[in-house]
Design a protein around this motif. Structure first.
Motif, PDB file in Angstrom:
ATOM      1  N   ASN A   1       0.818  -1.209   0.000  1.00  0.00           N
ATOM      2  CA  ASN A   1       0.000   0.000   0.000  1.00  0.00           C
ATOM      3  C   ASN A   1       0.858   1.268   0.000  1.00  0.00           C
ATOM      4  N   THR A   2       2.062   1.181   0.544  1.00  0.00           N
ATOM      5  CA  THR A   2       2.965   2.348   0.599  1.00  0.00           C
ATOM      6  C   THR A   2       4.161   2.182  -0.335  1.00  0.00           C
ATOM      7  N   ALA A   3       4.001   1.379  -1.377  1.00  0.00           N
ATOM      8  CA  ALA A   3       5.118   1.077  -2.286  1.00  0.00           C
ATOM      9  C   ALA A   3       5.712   2.334  -2.897  1.00  0.00           C
ATOM     10  N   ASP A   4       4.875   3.358  -3.146  1.00  0.00           N
ATOM     11  CA  ASP A   4       5.410   4.564  -3.784  1.00  0.00           C
ATOM     12  C   ASP A   4       6.356   5.333  -2.867  1.00  0.00           C
ATOM     13  N   ASP A   5       6.319   5.076  -1.563  1.00  0.00           N
ATOM     14  CA  ASP A   5       7.300   5.684  -0.667  1.00  0.00           C
ATOM     15  C   ASP A   5       8.709   5.185  -0.980  1.00  0.00           C
ATOM     16  N   TYR A   6       8.786   4.026  -1.597  1.00  0.00           N
ATOM     17  CA  TYR A   6      10.070   3.408  -1.937  1.00  0.00           C
ATOM     18  C   TYR A   6      10.381   3.556  -3.426  1.00  0.00           C
ATOM     19  N   GLY A   7       9.568   4.342  -4.115  1.00  0.00           N
ATOM     20  CA  GLY A   7       9.772   4.491  -5.552  1.00  0.00           C
ATOM     21  C   GLY A   7       9.332   3.276  -6.332  1.00  0.00           C
TER      22      GLY A   7
ATOM     23  N   ALA B   1      18.586   9.880   1.630  1.00  0.00           N
ATOM     24  CA  ALA B   1      18.132  11.270   1.601  1.00  0.00           C
ATOM     25  C   ALA B   1      17.004  11.463   0.601  1.00  0.00           C
ATOM     26  N   LEU B   2      17.090  10.802  -0.558  1.00  0.00           N
ATOM     27  CA  LEU B   2      16.044  10.947  -1.564  1.00  0.00           C
ATOM     28  C   LEU B   2      14.723  10.361  -1.065  1.00  0.00           C
ATOM     29  N   LYS B   3      14.783   9.261  -0.334  1.00  0.00           N
ATOM     30  CA  LYS B   3      13.555   8.718   0.271  1.00  0.00           C
ATOM     31  C   LYS B   3      12.945   9.734   1.238  1.00  0.00           C
ATOM     32  N   GLU B   4      13.795  10.374   2.009  1.00  0.00           N
ATOM     33  CA  GLU B   4      13.310  11.420   2.922  1.00  0.00           C
ATOM     34  C   GLU B   4      12.709  12.572   2.127  1.00  0.00           C
TER      35      GLU B   4
ATOM     36  N   LYS C   1       5.768  14.893  -0.520  1.00  0.00           N
ATOM     37  CA  LYS C   1       4.383  14.452  -0.319  1.00  0.00           C
ATOM     38  C   LYS C   1       3.677  15.311   0.724  1.00  0.00           C
ATOM     39  N   GLN C   2       4.385  15.630   1.794  1.00  0.00           N
ATOM     40  CA  GLN C   2       3.779  16.456   2.835  1.00  0.00           C
ATOM     41  C   GLN C   2       3.395  17.834   2.301  1.00  0.00           C
ATOM     42  N   HIS C   3       4.209  18.347   1.396  1.00  0.00           N
ATOM     43  CA  HIS C   3       3.980  19.702   0.891  1.00  0.00           C
ATOM     44  C   HIS C   3       2.998  19.739  -0.279  1.00  0.00           C
ATOM     45  N   TYR C   4       3.134  18.763  -1.199  1.00  0.00           N
ATOM     46  CA  TYR C   4       2.342  18.811  -2.427  1.00  0.00           C
ATOM     47  C   TYR C   4       1.443  17.589  -2.641  1.00  0.00           C
TER      48      TYR C   4
ATOM     49  N   PRO D   1       1.876  16.741  -9.186  1.00  0.00           N
ATOM     50  CA  PRO D   1       2.681  16.123  -8.124  1.00  0.00           C
ATOM     51  C   PRO D   1       3.087  14.685  -8.427  1.00  0.00           C
ATOM     52  N   GLU D   2       2.192  13.906  -9.036  1.00  0.00           N
ATOM     53  CA  GLU D   2       2.539  12.517  -9.333  1.00  0.00           C
ATOM     54  C   GLU D   2       3.654  12.416 -10.371  1.00  0.00           C
TER      55      GLU D   2
END
Length: 550
Positions: A103-109, A207-210, A216-219, A295-296
């Motif tokens: 469900n959170t796969a996009d957090d990992y690219g 760092a890129l994951k962060e 995401k938080q901003h946009y 954003p996507e």
């Protein structure tokens, strides 16, 4: 129906692996009377599904091809083909963590659909009320197993295919290794920690994951209107532009209207600075193109760059030089910190700077420039035919293959071309030399290198894709001083400075050779902010096809 013994189920799985008979869809439902029967019936259903996949060119019911059929078959050959993710109608504790990772796969690219997100979500919901459905448990089991195997591999090596430049020498994650990882995750009841071990540990990757989370938080919850591609200074366009900038938070309308010229110019500059566009405050073609990305689109660009980090070796040297082509930047890293940083000029899109790995061996002061034949034939020979004095104007001399300098007037230039050119054009050393004062050499098949330039004003350009392929370094002197600081001879730094003052042609061989990586990263976290760079060579666009839903 008569249930098969576990031994027969194992034989069935082995037979499936051997032939893969094409057949229709596997049964979608088989209700047992007692939950205790599931451990006998579910393996039959799993074997049936494996047979279907093997005979369907490796595609599963959702039309997504399995990650690796041999790995899937190997997993289920263990323990007589038993289910991996459930027992007696109860899901393993690892199921919830696997579903959460998907469900959170996009957090990992990563791409959710690659891991059967929709059928797994549907099956998981149905199992809450249909616990006696052996077919549903089997479907869930096979989909989860394939999702785990694919995610383990893609977290380690990435989604896009590996290539000769980024080829890693570590394990290929064989079927046996993947099955072992799955068993470890299931034994722990949590897949997160096992899969996390497959990720790179490079600071740039972390760092890129962060940065993705910050973006995401901003946009992440925003969406904005698109603008017409052509800029026209009309009230209607300014209204559209103001609304677009307001939607992304770049325009502050406190005390001013949506079309206020000064406020719009300030907002456009703020946007341009954030996305590495020359900040002229004008919504030109390039600015509008970037304004129209959603954003996507930016998250996909970040995902592609996470994938590039996964192509690097598991560990990098303690000291190495990295050129990031789209960022127009060079860094020398030592123990994780940047010891030297410089703006660079890279190849234009027609004469690209290649991605490569090498080792820097030496640098040369006041070098000659041997003009590549591609430049000779395309750019110089037509000019020489018009006026042989072109050679003198460009400080060029003609050298034959024996190393002798030849008078240009003695050559019939009209008879020379790609098929016959028994000379080398060499630009003499000095401040007018295209290589500038210093050249840094490293072995590579592309005949490129790092060097100074005699046109240093170009370093002030925002787009610095301007060279024929070599990398021009603004801080060449700082780089040279860094290269000699590990020399055991304490006087060598003073010697280099003296050679520079005297304009002496010298070659310095590094006592400790430095690995060099030329790479293509269009997104990074820098100074705690996400930075996106223009895809100057179209490499991101080429990779996007691997990040589609199927």
């Amino acid at each position: 129906m008569k249930y098969l013994s576990k031994g027969w189920i194992l034989l069935l799985i082995l037979a499936v692996a051997a032939c893969g008979r094409k057949k229709g869809q596997p049964r979608q439902q088989e209700i047992v009377k007692d939950l205790r029967q599931l451990d006998e019936v579910v393996p039959e259903q799993i074997a049936e599904r494996l047979e279907y996949i093997a005979g369907n060119d490796g595609a599963m019911e959702d039309s997504i091809a399995v990650f690796r059929l041999s790995a899937l078959q190997y997993v289920y050959q263990q323990n007589n083909g038993a289910a991996k993710w459930s027992k007696d109608g109860r899901a393993n504790a690892a199921v919830s963590s696997m579903l959460q990772l998907i469900n959170t796969a996009d957090d990992y690219g990563l791409v959710k659909a690659h891991y059967h997100a929709d059928p797994l979500r549907t099956s998981s919901a149905r199992l809450k009320n249909e616990k006696r459905d052996a077919a549903l448990w089997a479907k869930m089991d096979v989909f989860l197993t394939d999702a785990f195997l694919r995610m383990a591999y893609q977290l380690h090596y990435g989604i896009a295919p590996r290539d000769s430049i980024t080829l890693r020498k570590d394990s290929l994650l064989s079927d046996t290794v993947l099955a072992g990882l799955l068993q470890e995750a299931l034994s722990r009841g949590n897949v997160t920690s096992v899969l996390a071990q497959q990720e790179p540990i490079h600071p740039g990757y972390t760092a890129l994951k962060e940065g993705i989370q910050l973006y995401k938080q901003h946009y992440g919850n925003r969406h904005w209107d698109t603008l017409p591609q052509a800029y026209t200074d009309t009230l209607q366009f300014r209204h559209q532009l103001g609304l677009r900038l307001l939607q992304s938070g770049h325009l502050d309308t406190t005390g001013v209207g949506l079309t206020d010229s000064l406020a719009l110019r300030k907002a456009v500059k703020a946007f341009q600075n954030e996305f590495n566009i020359y900040p002229d405050g004008v919504a030109g073609k390039r600015t509008i193109q970037v304004l129209n990305k959603q954003p996507e689109d930016w998250l996909l660009q970040a995902a592609i760059n996470l994938d590039r980090w996964r192509k690097l070796p598991d560990t990098l040297p303690l000291r190495y030089l990295m050129v990031n082509i789209p960022a127009f930047r060079l860094n020398v890293y030592e123990n994780g910190d940047s010891a030297v940083e410089s703006r660079v000029i890279v190849g234009n899109p027609r004469t690209r700077t290649p991605v490569l790995n090498s080792v820097m061996t030496n640098f040369v002061l006041y070098p000659y420039w041997r003009v590549p034949y591609s430049i000779v034939f395309k750019e110089m020979l037509p000019q020489i035919r018009k006026n042989v004095n072109y050679l003198a104007e460009k400080n060029l001399e003609v050298v034959d293959h024996q190393g002798n300098v030849i008078s240009p007037d003695s050559i019939n230039w009209s008879k020379l071309g790609r098929n016959y050119f028994p000379y080398v054009l060499r630009q003499m050393d000095g401040l007018d030399n295209s290589l500038g004062i210093m050249k840094f050499n490293f072995s590579n098949k592309f005949s490129v290198y790092l060097h100074d330039t005699n046109n240093r004003s170009l370093f002030s350009n925002s787009n610095r894709a301007l060279s024929h392929g070599c990398v021009r370094v603004q801080q060449w002197d700082s780089l040279a001083m860094y290269m000699v600081r590990h020399d055991p001879k304490p006087y060598i730094r003073d010697s280099v400075r003296t050679w520079l003052v005297r304009e002496e042609k010298k070659q310095y061989n590094l006592t400790e050779r430095i690995p060099i990586y030329i790479r293509y990263f269009t997104a990074e976290l820098r100074n705690h902010k996400m930075q996106f760079y223009e895809d100057i060579y179209g490499e991101d666009k080429t990779l996007m096809k691997y990040f589609t839903a199927k």
